[in-house]
Scaffold this motif. Structure first.
Motif, PDB file in Angstrom:
ATOM      1  N   TYR A  25      15.210  31.271  26.199  1.00  0.00           N
ATOM      2  CA  TYR A  25      14.963  31.882  24.896  1.00  0.00           C
ATOM      3  C   TYR A  25      14.972  30.781  23.840  1.00  0.00           C
ATOM      4  O   TYR A  25      15.705  29.798  23.946  1.00  0.00           O
ATOM      5  CB  TYR A  25      16.053  32.907  24.545  1.00  0.00           C
ATOM      6  CG  TYR A  25      15.813  34.287  25.093  1.00  0.00           C
ATOM      7  CD1 TYR A  25      16.154  34.601  26.403  1.00  0.00           C
ATOM      8  CD2 TYR A  25      15.254  35.283  24.297  1.00  0.00           C
ATOM      9  CE1 TYR A  25      15.936  35.879  26.901  1.00  0.00           C
ATOM     10  CE2 TYR A  25      15.043  36.568  24.789  1.00  0.00           C
ATOM     11  CZ  TYR A  25      15.388  36.848  26.089  1.00  0.00           C
ATOM     12  OH  TYR A  25      15.177  38.124  26.583  1.00  0.00           O
ATOM     13  N   ILE A  49       8.167  35.038  36.476  1.00  0.00           N
ATOM     14  CA  ILE A  49       7.825  36.444  36.271  1.00  0.00           C
ATOM     15  C   ILE A  49       7.488  36.763  34.821  1.00  0.00           C
ATOM     16  O   ILE A  49       6.882  37.786  34.533  1.00  0.00           O
ATOM     17  CB  ILE A  49       8.948  37.392  36.759  1.00  0.00           C
ATOM     18  CG1 ILE A  49      10.280  37.104  36.053  1.00  0.00           C
ATOM     19  CG2 ILE A  49       9.117  37.289  38.262  1.00  0.00           C
ATOM     20  CD1 ILE A  49      11.357  38.150  36.335  1.00  0.00           C
ATOM     21  N   ILE A  50       7.908  35.920  33.911  1.00  0.00           N
ATOM     22  CA  ILE A  50       7.572  36.112  32.505  1.00  0.00           C
ATOM     23  C   ILE A  50       7.111  34.773  31.942  1.00  0.00           C
ATOM     24  O   ILE A  50       7.787  33.768  32.099  1.00  0.00           O
ATOM     25  CB  ILE A  50       8.755  36.627  31.676  1.00  0.00           C
ATOM     26  CG1 ILE A  50       9.145  38.033  32.119  1.00  0.00           C
ATOM     27  CG2 ILE A  50       8.414  36.627  30.181  1.00  0.00           C
ATOM     28  CD1 ILE A  50      10.392  38.547  31.456  1.00  0.00           C
ATOM     29  N   GLU A  90       5.641  34.076  28.286  1.00  0.00           N
ATOM     30  CA  GLU A  90       5.163  34.559  26.998  1.00  0.00           C
ATOM     31  C   GLU A  90       4.187  33.562  26.385  1.00  0.00           C
ATOM     32  O   GLU A  90       3.932  32.501  26.941  1.00  0.00           O
ATOM     33  CB  GLU A  90       6.343  34.799  26.069  1.00  0.00           C
ATOM     34  CG  GLU A  90       7.266  35.911  26.529  1.00  0.00           C
ATOM     35  CD  GLU A  90       6.644  37.281  26.428  1.00  0.00           C
ATOM     36  OE1 GLU A  90       6.352  37.712  25.298  1.00  0.00           O
ATOM     37  OE2 GLU A  90       6.441  37.932  27.477  1.00  0.00           O
ATOM     38  N   TYR A 120      16.398  32.783  32.434  1.00  0.00           N
ATOM     39  CA  TYR A 120      15.510  32.916  31.273  1.00  0.00           C
ATOM     40  C   TYR A 120      15.663  31.702  30.348  1.00  0.00           C
ATOM     41  O   TYR A 120      16.723  31.077  30.284  1.00  0.00           O
ATOM     42  CB  TYR A 120      15.890  34.160  30.451  1.00  0.00           C
ATOM     43  CG  TYR A 120      16.044  35.441  31.237  1.00  0.00           C
ATOM     44  CD1 TYR A 120      17.225  35.720  31.911  1.00  0.00           C
ATOM     45  CD2 TYR A 120      15.020  36.372  31.280  1.00  0.00           C
ATOM     46  CE1 TYR A 120      17.376  36.907  32.622  1.00  0.00           C
ATOM     47  CE2 TYR A 120      15.166  37.562  31.990  1.00  0.00           C
ATOM     48  CZ  TYR A 120      16.343  37.816  32.650  1.00  0.00           C
ATOM     49  OH  TYR A 120      16.500  38.993  33.361  1.00  0.00           O
ATOM     50  N   ILE A 130      11.873  35.366  23.750  1.00  0.00           N
ATOM     51  CA  ILE A 130      11.825  34.925  25.140  1.00  0.00           C
ATOM     52  C   ILE A 130      10.638  33.992  25.349  1.00  0.00           C
ATOM     53  O   ILE A 130       9.571  34.153  24.737  1.00  0.00           O
ATOM     54  CB  ILE A 130      11.763  36.112  26.113  1.00  0.00           C
ATOM     55  CG1 ILE A 130      11.992  35.628  27.535  1.00  0.00           C
ATOM     56  CG2 ILE A 130      10.455  36.878  25.961  1.00  0.00           C
ATOM     57  CD1 ILE A 130      12.269  36.717  28.530  1.00  0.00           C
ATOM     58  N   PRO A 165      16.132  41.119  37.368  1.00  0.00           N
ATOM     59  CA  PRO A 165      15.374  41.330  36.123  1.00  0.00           C
ATOM     60  C   PRO A 165      15.688  42.666  35.494  1.00  0.00           C
ATOM     61  O   PRO A 165      15.957  43.649  36.187  1.00  0.00           O
ATOM     62  CB  PRO A 165      13.919  41.303  36.599  1.00  0.00           C
ATOM     63  CG  PRO A 165      13.941  40.612  37.903  1.00  0.00           C
ATOM     64  CD  PRO A 165      15.259  40.917  38.530  1.00  0.00           C
ATOM     65  N   GLY A 166      15.667  42.699  34.179  1.00  0.00           N
ATOM     66  CA  GLY A 166      15.574  43.949  33.441  1.00  0.00           C
ATOM     67  C   GLY A 166      16.854  44.568  32.965  1.00  0.00           C
ATOM     68  O   GLY A 166      17.326  44.303  31.872  1.00  0.00           O
ATOM     69  N   SER A 211      10.789  33.476  32.236  1.00  0.00           N
ATOM     70  CA  SER A 211      11.805  34.001  33.129  1.00  0.00           C
ATOM     71  C   SER A 211      11.388  33.736  34.568  1.00  0.00           C
ATOM     72  O   SER A 211      10.208  33.847  34.920  1.00  0.00           O
ATOM     73  CB  SER A 211      12.005  35.496  32.926  1.00  0.00           C
ATOM     74  OG  SER A 211      12.943  35.993  33.864  1.00  0.00           O
TER      75      SER A 211
END
Lengths: 113, 112
Positions: free
Chosen positions: A35, A55-56, A58, A33, A45, A97-98, A48
């Protein structure tokens, strides 16, 4: 042996320049990730990757481009730097993840002048 | 909307006193909760986490937290603080796979 290492630790640059921050983890984690921590210490964030796949993503200006050459590395390239980009950027990793805690790097303090 | 709220931005406390740092979350789905500590000019370090099971979780440095589903809270506690506990503390929650949402942080200042 540092688990999540970022380079450089400090970065001072002029507006309009392009710069990169590198991150490497030796934990065997699948997920990494980026940040951003602003001057008020708020953490947000940015991106990622899981096993090299994004997958991420933002709401971040497209001047910021992440790249993961392999699952142990996640780099962040920033084009046309602006004053508002000044912040501390943290890289982190997790096994998947998560639902796991993160291991953070020590941060890169970016100052745009 | 899913969110994390740390109720106190600053908590001053004297050395050897107990401390509680408060964290509430808002979620309509399963949630996983974390507390992190950030010492000056360093990255964040995981203190403890709640994934499932016992609602009282113990972490490093003598900290513990209790998950309270009915009150949607995950408060961090330590029975006796030291000067070295002075730091920024972040509550975080994972509401779905992929990312953690962080609270705005609580600055704990331990005074001699």
């Amino acid at each position: 042996d540092t688990a999540v290492s970022q380079t450089p630790k400090y970065l001072v640059t002029q507006m309009g320049n392009d710069k990169s921050i590198k991150c490497e983890q030796n934990l065997g984690h699948d997920t990494m990730y980026w940040y951003k921590q602003d001057s008020k210490k708020f953490l947000k964030i940015m991106f990622s990757y899981n096993n090299k796949e994004l997958i991420i993503n933002e709401t971040v200006p497209n001047r910021f481009s992440p790249k993961s050459p392999d699952k142990a590395h996640l780099n962040l390239h920033i084009n046309s730097l602006e004053l508002g980009d000044s912040a501390v950027y943290f890289c982190a990793s997790s096994p998947q993840p998560g639902h796991y805690g993160y291991t953070f790097g020590s941060g890169t303090r970016l100052t745009v002048v | 909307a899913q969110s994390v709220t740390q109720l106190d931005s600053q908590v001053p406390v004297f050395e050897e006193a107990p401390v509680e740092l408060r964290c509430n979350y808002s979620s309509s789905v399963s949630v996983y909760l974390f507390w992190y500590v950030q010492y000056p000019n360093q990255g964040l370090q995981l203190l403890l986490k709640y994934l499932s099971g016992s609602t009282l979780v113990k972490g490093i440095n003598g900290f513990e937290a209790e998950f309270n589903k009915s009150q949607t809270s995950f408060h961090l506690r330590k029975p006796s603080v030291h000067i070295s506990d002075t730091a920024e503390y972040f509550c975080a929650a994972s509401f779905n796979a992929g990312k953690s949402t962080f609270g705005d942080g609580t600055t704990l200042t331990v005074k001699p």
